[in-house]
Scaffold this motif. Structure first.
Motif, PDB file in Angstrom:
ATOM      1  N   ALA A  86     -55.437 -52.312 -60.859  1.00 46.84           N
ATOM      2  CA  ALA A  86     -55.102 -53.524 -60.693  1.00 46.84           C
ATOM      3  C   ALA A  86     -55.623 -53.946 -59.144  1.00 46.84           C
ATOM      4  O   ALA A  86     -55.152 -53.305 -58.046  1.00 46.84           O
ATOM      5  CB  ALA A  86     -53.725 -53.957 -61.026  1.00 46.84           C
ATOM      6  N   ARG A  87     -56.328 -55.387 -59.194  1.00 45.30           N
ATOM      7  CA  ARG A  87     -56.801 -55.701 -57.807  1.00 45.30           C
ATOM      8  C   ARG A  87     -57.746 -55.199 -57.128  1.00 45.30           C
ATOM      9  O   ARG A  87     -57.902 -55.450 -55.889  1.00 45.30           O
ATOM     10  CB  ARG A  87     -55.337 -56.448 -57.096  1.00 45.30           C
TER      11      ARG A  87
ATOM     12  N   THR B 173     -50.637 -51.207 -62.351  1.00 43.81           N
ATOM     13  CA  THR B 173     -51.699 -50.293 -63.189  1.00 43.81           C
ATOM     14  C   THR B 173     -50.887 -49.339 -64.026  1.00 43.81           C
ATOM     15  O   THR B 173     -49.869 -48.766 -63.577  1.00 43.81           O
ATOM     16  CB  THR B 173     -52.469 -49.394 -61.932  1.00 43.81           C
TER      17      THR B 173
ATOM     18  N   LEU C 252     -50.553 -57.928 -64.089  1.00 42.09           N
ATOM     19  CA  LEU C 252     -50.823 -58.737 -62.685  1.00 42.09           C
ATOM     20  C   LEU C 252     -51.304 -57.708 -61.754  1.00 42.09           C
ATOM     21  O   LEU C 252     -52.289 -57.009 -61.950  1.00 42.09           O
ATOM     22  CB  LEU C 252     -49.338 -59.019 -62.522  1.00 42.09           C
ATOM     23  N   ASP C 253     -50.253 -57.258 -60.970  1.00 42.74           N
ATOM     24  CA  ASP C 253     -50.530 -56.246 -59.752  1.00 42.74           C
ATOM     25  C   ASP C 253     -50.260 -54.754 -60.228  1.00 42.74           C
ATOM     26  O   ASP C 253     -50.379 -53.774 -59.516  1.00 42.74           O
ATOM     27  CB  ASP C 253     -49.986 -56.612 -58.668  1.00 42.74           C
TER      28      ASP C 253
ATOM     29  N   GLY D 199     -50.182 -63.773 -60.219  1.00 35.50           N
ATOM     30  CA  GLY D 199     -50.723 -62.951 -59.549  1.00 35.50           C
ATOM     31  C   GLY D 199     -50.011 -61.430 -59.356  1.00 35.50           C
ATOM     32  O   GLY D 199     -50.599 -60.355 -59.438  1.00 35.50           O
ATOM     33  N   THR D 200     -48.586 -61.502 -59.194  1.00 32.38           N
ATOM     34  CA  THR D 200     -47.794 -60.317 -59.045  1.00 32.38           C
ATOM     35  C   THR D 200     -46.658 -60.462 -59.632  1.00 32.38           C
ATOM     36  O   THR D 200     -46.309 -61.744 -59.999  1.00 32.38           O
ATOM     37  CB  THR D 200     -47.481 -59.941 -57.521  1.00 32.38           C
TER      38      THR D 200
ATOM     39  N   ASN E   3     -53.939 -53.271 -66.982  1.00 24.97           N
ATOM     40  CA  ASN E   3     -53.370 -53.764 -65.641  1.00 24.97           C
ATOM     41  C   ASN E   3     -52.702 -55.125 -66.007  1.00 24.97           C
ATOM     42  O   ASN E   3     -53.080 -56.047 -66.539  1.00 24.97           O
ATOM     43  CB  ASN E   3     -54.355 -54.023 -64.577  1.00 24.97           C
TER      44      ASN E   3
ATOM     45  N   GLU F 223     -62.811 -52.784 -63.123  1.00 19.99           N
ATOM     46  CA  GLU F 223     -61.475 -53.005 -63.071  1.00 19.99           C
ATOM     47  C   GLU F 223     -61.004 -53.291 -64.229  1.00 19.99           C
ATOM     48  O   GLU F 223     -61.394 -54.244 -65.185  1.00 19.99           O
ATOM     49  CB  GLU F 223     -61.176 -54.339 -62.127  1.00 19.99           C
TER      50      GLU F 223
END
Length: 420
Positions: free
Chosen positions: A347-348, A294, A291-292, A75-76, A289, A354
């Motif tokens: 991102a996210r 941009t 993961l988290d 995720g990050t 993007n 997105e």
């Protein structure tokens, strides 16, 4: 300039790709992603003159994910880096202690030899296959010295580094990024700054090339040094880590927030429209993007106002001369609409749009007078990379995994004893 002119006529191409974590989890995936960029450029290559293809900044950075597809699902980048550091502890911890580096740099250095070799050999093969002068983009890479058939890495050093290759896959030169952004410093990717005095200009059939990676192209000391050496074509590989229509706030005065496109006019566009020797600049920007994180922007090829009199510019800025080629952003519209769209793409965001960025290739046919400079002597590092590209030397072989586990276990036991 007529065909009888002894000057240089060539085509410059800037590739604006979109990256995904899946492009970096294996060697085959990385090679396919890099090849896709040259395939994107192929229809625009000129058959009657040399071609210069410029790729984007840090397009080798996510190779830290290679061999660990599970990390790409965390995720990050912060979680992925922490998990990778723990999983690779037997290699990363000794590096921290022996070379005095932090965990993020140790994580990258642990596999830097393998990733640098993959990156360089991939780019060499693409330059040969497509017959182009290639600015490979950049990646975090050690500095090497050749010792016979082995390359020795400079202890603790990892720079944001660009490599230039000729159509035979031979090394033209190397440039390190001098001015790092906060995200590249100790609290982020943890890279080593390059040395201003080592920046050089490389005379080639496609211009007297000078490299100013991203932020370097905004800095007077870098541009001044390249111009003093007769740079005619500035290469600015870029990876802008923020929504394009957001505000920027980089040193020296983060409080002076401006629209990012307005700030970007202070780099390549200013270098070509107000500079002395720099006639053209090529500024490719990666989007997508990871993961988290941009990444967004508008790639451009710029020149003198008289070379590009048509009025145009980045979004959120007034039209002006100097843009020979400019990638469109994802849409046009009122300022507030563009700001919102930038957030929607990020991102996210959770928005249906997105990660829906614009990709493509820009090109321009350029002309320059005959070159007058001569190549500068190679550095020790360049000699080492040339030997690697020719297959005459390589980084020392990697020890088997069990050796690292044994060494790591012994080191941990030693640390625990000292803490008692």
């Amino acid at each position: 300039m007529t065909s009888a002119d002894p000057g240089r006529r060539f085509r410059a191409l800037a590739v604006q790709p979109q990256w995904h974590t899946r492009d970096f989890v294996s060697a085959d995936a990385f090679r396919a992603w890099m090849r896709a960029q040259l395939e994107l450029a192929r229809p625009h290559l000129a058959p009657d003159r040399p071609n210069l293809v410029v790729l984007t900044e840090l397009n080798g950075l996510p190779l830290v994910l290679r061999g660990a597809p599970w990390a790409a699902r965390l995720g990050t980048f912060e979680r992925a880096a922490a998990a990778l550091f723990a999983a690779r502890l037997p290699r990363t911890l000794p590096l921290m202690l022996r070379e005095g580096v932090g965990p993020v740099r140790a994580l990258q250095l642990a596999y830097a030899d393998d990733n640098a070799r993959l990156y360089l050999e991939t780019c060499r093969d693409l330059a040969r296959e497509y017959g182009v002068y290639l600015c490979c983009g950049s990646l975090p890479m050690p500095r090497y010295v050749r010792r016979g058939r082995r390359l020795r890495r400079e202890r603790g050093v990892l720079t944001n580094q660009t490599v230039l290759l000729d159509p035979q896959g031979g090394l033209i030169g190397v440039a390190d990024k001098v001015h790092l952004t906060p995200d590249e410093e100790r609290g982020g990717v943890d890279l080593s700054p390059g040395r201003l005095e080592e920046l050089r200009v490389f005379p080639t059939p496609v211009g007297d090339l000078g490299v100013a990676i991203s932020l370097d192209a905004f800095r007077a000391d870098v541009i001044g040094r390249l111009e003093a050496q007769g740079c005619t074509v500035l290469l600015q590989p870029d990876a802008n880590g923020a929504p394009w229509t957001a505000k920027e706030g980089l040193p020296p005065d983060p409080a002076q927030l401006r629209d990012q496109p307005l700030a970007w006019l202070e780099s390549s566009w200013t270098a070509t429209t107000t500079g002395r020797s720099i006639r053209y600049a090529v500024n490719p920007m990666v989007v997508g993007n990871l993961l988290d994180l941009t990444f967004d922007g508008q790639s451009a090829i710029t020149g003198r106002p008289e070379d590009a009199p048509a009025l145009r510019s980045y979004v959120l800025t007034d039209p002006r001369p100097g843009f020979l080629a400019l990638s469109p952003w994802v849409e046009d519209g009122p300022t507030e609409q563009l700001r919102q769209t930038g957030q929607d793409l990020a991102a996210r965001s959770g928005h249906p749009r997105e990660n829906s960025y614009h990709t493509g290739v820009l090109w321009a046919d350029l002309s320059l007078p005959p070159r007058s400079g001569s190549p500068a002597p190679q550095t020790d590092h360049e000699e080492a990379l040339e030997a690697l590209l020719r297959g005459e030397a390589a980084p020392r072989p990697r020890w088997p995994a069990w050796v690292w586990w044994v060494a790591g276990a012994a080191l941990l036991a030693r640390v625990r004893r000292r803490m008692r």
